[in-house]
Design a protein around this motif. Structure first.
Motif, mmCIF file in Angstrom:
data_model
loop_
_atom_site.group_PDB
_atom_site.id
_atom_site.type_symbol
_atom_site.label_atom_id
_atom_site.label_comp_id
_atom_site.label_asym_id
_atom_site.label_seq_id
_atom_site.Cartn_x
_atom_site.Cartn_y
_atom_site.Cartn_z
ATOM 1 N N ARG A 239 0.967 -1.030 0.014
ATOM 2 C CA ARG A 239 0.034 0.086 -0.113
ATOM 3 C C ARG A 239 0.935 1.263 -0.013
ATOM 4 O O ARG A 239 0.542 2.252 -0.542
ATOM 5 C CB ARG A 239 -0.647 0.162 1.216
ATOM 6 C CG ARG A 239 -1.790 1.247 1.273
ATOM 7 C CD ARG A 239 -2.640 1.434 2.412
ATOM 8 N NE ARG A 239 -3.126 0.159 2.455
ATOM 9 C CZ ARG A 239 -3.908 -0.223 3.600
ATOM 10 N NH1 ARG A 239 -4.084 0.472 4.689
ATOM 11 N NH2 ARG A 239 -4.481 -1.505 3.857
ATOM 12 N N SER A 240 1.734 1.265 0.630
ATOM 13 C CA SER A 240 2.786 2.474 0.912
ATOM 14 C C SER A 240 3.276 2.796 -0.409
ATOM 15 O O SER A 240 3.500 4.007 -0.877
ATOM 16 C CB SER A 240 3.847 2.400 2.113
ATOM 17 O OG SER A 240 4.377 1.238 1.874
ATOM 18 N N ALA A 241 3.815 1.930 -1.031
ATOM 19 C CA ALA A 241 4.642 2.017 -2.370
ATOM 20 C C ALA A 241 3.639 2.501 -3.256
ATOM 21 O O ALA A 241 4.055 3.406 -4.400
ATOM 22 C CB ALA A 241 5.452 0.747 -2.705
ATOM 23 N N PHE A 242 2.399 1.873 -3.373
ATOM 24 C CA PHE A 242 1.263 2.210 -4.147
ATOM 25 C C PHE A 242 0.914 3.534 -4.021
ATOM 26 O O PHE A 242 0.763 4.544 -5.182
ATOM 27 C CB PHE A 242 0.189 1.279 -4.217
ATOM 28 C CG PHE A 242 -1.009 1.498 -5.077
ATOM 29 C CD1 PHE A 242 -0.984 0.983 -6.290
ATOM 30 C CD2 PHE A 242 -2.071 2.264 -4.571
ATOM 31 C CE1 PHE A 242 -2.018 1.405 -7.146
ATOM 32 C CE2 PHE A 242 -3.035 2.746 -5.343
ATOM 33 C CZ PHE A 242 -3.360 2.246 -6.787
ATOM 34 N N ILE A 243 0.565 4.095 -2.837
ATOM 35 C CA ILE A 243 0.290 5.592 -2.813
ATOM 36 C C ILE A 243 1.307 6.401 -2.867
ATOM 37 O O ILE A 243 1.349 7.586 -3.485
ATOM 38 C CB ILE A 243 -0.153 5.670 -1.313
ATOM 39 C CG1 ILE A 243 -1.517 4.721 -1.128
ATOM 40 C CG2 ILE A 243 -0.473 7.008 -0.653
ATOM 41 C CD1 ILE A 243 -1.879 4.836 0.405
ATOM 42 N N ALA A 244 2.490 6.268 -2.759
ATOM 43 C CA ALA A 244 3.722 7.041 -2.966
ATOM 44 C C ALA A 244 3.834 7.423 -4.544
ATOM 45 O O ALA A 244 4.177 8.178 -5.096
ATOM 46 C CB ALA A 244 5.066 6.317 -2.370
ATOM 47 N N GLU A 245 3.617 6.250 -5.416
ATOM 48 C CA GLU A 245 3.535 6.490 -6.842
ATOM 49 C C GLU A 245 2.588 7.156 -7.232
ATOM 50 O O GLU A 245 2.614 8.020 -7.965
ATOM 51 C CB GLU A 245 3.730 4.965 -7.316
ATOM 52 C CG GLU A 245 3.775 5.146 -8.889
ATOM 53 C CD GLU A 245 4.411 3.865 -9.569
ATOM 54 O OE1 GLU A 245 4.633 4.000 -10.885
ATOM 55 O OE2 GLU A 245 4.518 2.909 -8.847
ATOM 56 N N LEU A 246 1.310 7.107 -6.671
ATOM 57 C CA LEU A 246 0.207 7.938 -7.005
ATOM 58 C C LEU A 246 0.520 9.271 -6.790
ATOM 59 O O LEU A 246 0.356 10.211 -7.656
ATOM 60 C CB LEU A 246 -1.140 7.574 -6.403
ATOM 61 C CG LEU A 246 -2.023 6.312 -6.893
ATOM 62 C CD1 LEU A 246 -2.892 5.787 -6.110
ATOM 63 C CD2 LEU A 246 -2.286 6.208 -8.222
ATOM 64 N N LEU A 247 1.001 9.535 -5.469
ATOM 65 C CA LEU A 247 1.395 10.831 -5.124
ATOM 66 C C LEU A 247 2.467 11.671 -5.933
ATOM 67 O O LEU A 247 2.482 12.953 -6.267
ATOM 68 C CB LEU A 247 1.835 10.986 -3.649
ATOM 69 C CG LEU A 247 0.769 10.885 -2.732
ATOM 70 C CD1 LEU A 247 1.001 10.693 -1.209
ATOM 71 C CD2 LEU A 247 -0.274 12.003 -2.577
ATOM 72 N N SER A 248 3.383 10.885 -6.555
ATOM 73 C CA SER A 248 4.452 11.303 -7.454
ATOM 74 C C SER A 248 3.950 11.944 -8.488
ATOM 75 O O SER A 248 4.430 12.612 -9.154
ATOM 76 C CB SER A 248 5.637 10.252 -7.532
ATOM 77 O OG SER A 248 4.980 9.415 -8.171
ATOM 78 N N ILE A 249 2.676 11.174 -8.998
ATOM 79 C CA ILE A 249 2.058 11.633 -10.347
ATOM 80 C C ILE A 249 1.194 12.819 -9.969
ATOM 81 O O ILE A 249 0.918 13.649 -10.811
ATOM 82 C CB ILE A 249 1.474 10.376 -10.977
ATOM 83 C CG1 ILE A 249 2.413 9.275 -11.346
ATOM 84 C CG2 ILE A 249 0.839 10.860 -12.141
ATOM 85 C CD1 ILE A 249 1.805 8.074 -11.844
ATOM 86 N N ASN A 250 0.567 12.690 -8.902
ATOM 87 C CA ASN A 250 -0.605 13.837 -8.489
ATOM 88 C C ASN A 250 -0.485 14.203 -6.917
ATOM 89 O O ASN A 250 -1.053 13.493 -6.346
ATOM 90 C CB ASN A 250 -1.902 13.141 -8.787
ATOM 91 C CG ASN A 250 -3.135 14.287 -8.366
ATOM 92 O OD1 ASN A 250 -2.743 15.274 -8.149
ATOM 93 N ND2 ASN A 250 -4.336 13.862 -8.820
#
Length: 130
Positions: free
Chosen positions: A111-122
């Motif tokens: 979950r943390s890597a997934f959310i971090a990648e979403l946040l890096s885009i938006n």
């Protein structure tokens, strides 16, 4: 492209396995082999379905099975245990709110890597993860 597998609850495997294995064993004991074969087929279908629950980030898009979500349209990500039907194999879920009224429930294993990648885009995504 990043691929995140779904988290799987152990009790879900036991529940579905028990429901599908009982008719297989019963069919063998009563010599109703067609019943056993049908439920073996259903078991294989469920297994294949479990293997295909993945969340892919492809550039600016999040792909969940056939749903394609523009990551810039994501407004909010929050934690939930909502049991509604969704492409998630665990009740430890996150809800993604996108567009104006759309929402999807998922359960990425990392979950943390997934959310971090979403946040890096938006980086404008609102997080509520308590």
């Amino acid at each position: 492209m990043s691929v995140y597998k779904s988290k799987v609850d152990w009790w879900l495997i036991l529940l579905i396995g028990g429901i599908l294995c009982y008719p297989i064993v019963d069919g063998m004991m009563t010599q109703e082999y067609v019943l056993s074969l049908v439920f073996v087929g259903l078991s294989l279908l469920v297994f294949l379905m479990f293997r295909t629950v993945k969340y892919k980030i492809e550039g600016q898009y999040l792909r969940i099975w056939t749903t394609k979500i523009d990551i810039h349209s994501i407004k909010k990500v929050y934690r939930t245990n909502n049991p509604l039907s969704s492409p998630a194999l665990s009740l430890d879920r996150i809800a993604i709110v996108y567009n104006k009224y759309d929402e999807i429930l998922i359960s990425p294993k990392d979950r943390s890597a997934f959310i971090a990648e979403l946040l890096s885009i938006n980086p404008a995504i609102e997080l509520v993860l308590q």
